[in-house]
Design an enzyme around this catalytic site. Structure first.
Site, mmCIF file in Angstrom:
data_model
loop_
_atom_site.group_PDB
_atom_site.id
_atom_site.type_symbol
_atom_site.label_atom_id
_atom_site.label_comp_id
_atom_site.label_asym_id
_atom_site.label_seq_id
_atom_site.Cartn_x
_atom_site.Cartn_y
_atom_site.Cartn_z
ATOM 1 N N LYS A 207 0.837 -1.209 0.000
ATOM 2 C CA LYS A 207 0.000 0.000 0.000
ATOM 3 C C LYS A 207 0.873 1.261 0.000
ATOM 4 O O LYS A 207 0.663 2.185 -0.794
ATOM 5 C CB LYS A 207 -0.923 -0.020 1.217
ATOM 6 C CG LYS A 207 -1.731 1.236 1.418
ATOM 7 C CD LYS A 207 -2.706 1.505 0.285
ATOM 8 C CE LYS A 207 -3.311 2.879 0.405
ATOM 9 N NZ LYS A 207 -4.083 3.269 -0.761
ATOM 10 N N CYS A 263 -4.518 10.997 1.407
ATOM 11 C CA CYS A 263 -3.659 9.794 1.356
ATOM 12 C C CYS A 263 -2.197 10.050 1.012
ATOM 13 O O CYS A 263 -1.310 9.658 1.765
ATOM 14 C CB CYS A 263 -4.262 8.780 0.392
ATOM 15 S SG CYS A 263 -5.754 8.026 1.071
#
Ligand code: NAD
Length: 434
Positions: A207, A263
């Site tokens: 990720k 993010c």
């Protein structure tokens, strides 16, 4: 998950969100989410009470926020509270607890320890659950498309029973056997969706490594943009010439104001922070962050170069959300740009097609900059900046806009407008990279 046929109970301590969802209202802007919730309603319920959700569940997804904390490391207080809340209420069957939140490498083990401790206080053994990592790659604004038709599904688990449960859960997506919703056609693809089955740490690192790579791709083209401007090259042609190389690819090569959102900033900071705990210096990721920060200053530098004096000038901003098709304002470039301009004595006006209500709630001290329409933003402005590339801004009546401005200067912060068209309309077009 509910749309695919699983029974889902969503728990959030925010009572107003739960009440809104219960009424079928989505508390943020995401295309088609309301429609999908409506279709999935027979399988869906919403509650603020863990007791209504956890004891019966075979799988628990933890998807709480992991906002930036001190020194770049994420603040894990919500994750900790969720893990303890789950641990205290595990049922008597085997439960898979999935870290869906983006969490630092090693969090799977930490969450496991928290749950075990909480479970043991209730007399439950350590075999009643296992933790998996299942990082999320969806993009806000196309979240449903990305969830139903993902490029891949990553599952990290150290217990084979866990992988099996998640494989069963994701099977309709992996095999693409569910009927596509009427509003979201299935894209043509060869075969099913790949499942990457790994250990916990690898899934967690995938990720961070994916997000950091996308972030540095954007910063790379922005750095090339600086050079393009100096040497008189056209950054759009350069990006096209680079991007058609299949090894590079043309996505995330759009020069402009850089990334925002919840993010990329926090995940690149977290990656740098984790690496430093191991004595590693993530030089490339750090540089990408710095280039991104500087892009926001470039807006002010460009306007200063055009207008010479910013004090007393009026600058209009088109777009507030960090990207189109969302009302998310976290780390939105528009807010930084507005603050920098106000600090320098300029008056700022701004518009966004969907994010203005959220802006009023989250940035009430700046509420006075909001205008009802793009035309209101442009009226008597000394310059206009396209901050968010909402498609509707491409279709504005540029003649009328040019005619209503004090000086018709247009800074295209995303390099998306038709330069010839806006120039014909009487505007002086400036790109962020030339
Ligand atoms: N937003 C995205 O596009 C995106 C994409 C990929 C991954 N992620 C990751 O997903 C996670 C969530 O992101 P988000 O943007 O949805 O955050 P968010 O802050 O919008 O939502 C988090 C929700 O968790 C709730 N919450 C807090 N404590 C809780 C608890 N103890 N139990 C249950 N609920 C609790 C909050 O009330 C809030 O509604 C983050 O780790 C993020 O990095 C987000």
């Amino acid at each position: 998950m509910a749309f695919l046929g699983h029974k889902v109970t969503c728990v959030d301590p925010d009572a107003s969100k739960i009440a809104a969802l219960g009424r079928g209202e989505v508390p943020f802007h995401e295309p088609y989410l309301e429609e999908l919730i409506e279709e999935a309603r027979p399988n869906l319920s919403f509650t603020t009470d863990y007791d209504e959700a956890i004891p019966e569940a075979q799988v628990v997804f933890i998807a709480v926020g992991t906002p930036p904390g001190k020194n770049g490391a994420p603040d894990l207080q919500y994750l900790q509270a969720a893990a303890q809340g789950v641990g205290e209420r595990l049922g008597h069957h085997f439960t898979v607890v999935v870290n869906k939140s983006t969490v630092p490498i090693g969090s799977g083990n930490w969450v496991g320890a928290l749950i075990r401790e909480a479970a043991e206080t209730r007399g439950r053994g350590k075999d009643c659950f296992a933790v998996a990592s299942n990082p999320e790659f969806l993009r806000e604004g196309s979240a449903l498309h990305d969830s139903l038709y993902p490029d891949r599904v990553v599952v990290g688990a150290d217990d084979p029973r866990t992988s099996e449960v998640l494989y069963t859960l994701y099977r309709p997506i992996l095999d693409q056997t569910f009927p596509a919703p009427s509003f979201l056609a299935r894209p043509e693809r060869v075969g099913g969706v790949p499942l990457i089955s790994t250990d916990l740490a690898s899934a967690e690192l995938i990720k961070y490594a994916a997000n950091a790579f996308l972030a540095l791709k954007i910063s790379y083209i922005n750095e090339v943009g600086l050079l393009a401007e100096k040497v008189g090259a056209d950054i759009l042609q350069v990006a096209r010439g680079i991007g058609l190389d299949a090894r590079i690819g043309n996505r995330f090569l759009q020069a402009g104001l850089g990334w925002g959102g919840s993010c990329f900033g926090k995940d690149t900071a977290a990656m740098v922070s984790t690496a430093s705990e191991y004595g590693l210096d993530m030089a490339i990721v750090k540089a990408a962050r710095e280039v991104n920060r500087r892009q926001r200053e470039r807006v002010v530098e460009k306007l200063l170069a055009e207008l010479k004096i910013l004090k007393g000038r009026t600058v209009g901003l088109l777009g507030l959300a960090f990207k189109p098709h969302t009302d998310d304002l976290r780390e939105a470039p528009a807010i930084d740009v507005a603050r920098q301009l106000i600090e320098r004595g300029a008056k700022v006006k701004a518009h966004d097609p969907v994010a203005m209500d959220r802006f009023k709630r989250e940035h009430s001290s700046l509420e006075h900059i909001l205008c009802a329409t793009p035309a209101d933003v442009a009226r008597d402005a000394d310059a206009l900046v396209l901050v968010t590339e909402w498609p509707q801004y491409g279709e504005l009546d540029w003649e009328a806009i040019a005619g209503s401005m004090r000086t018709p200067i247009l800074l295209d912060g995303r390099h998306v407008l038709d330069r010839a068209r806006v120039t014909r309309a009487g505007l002086r077009y400036i790109g962020l990279a030339g």
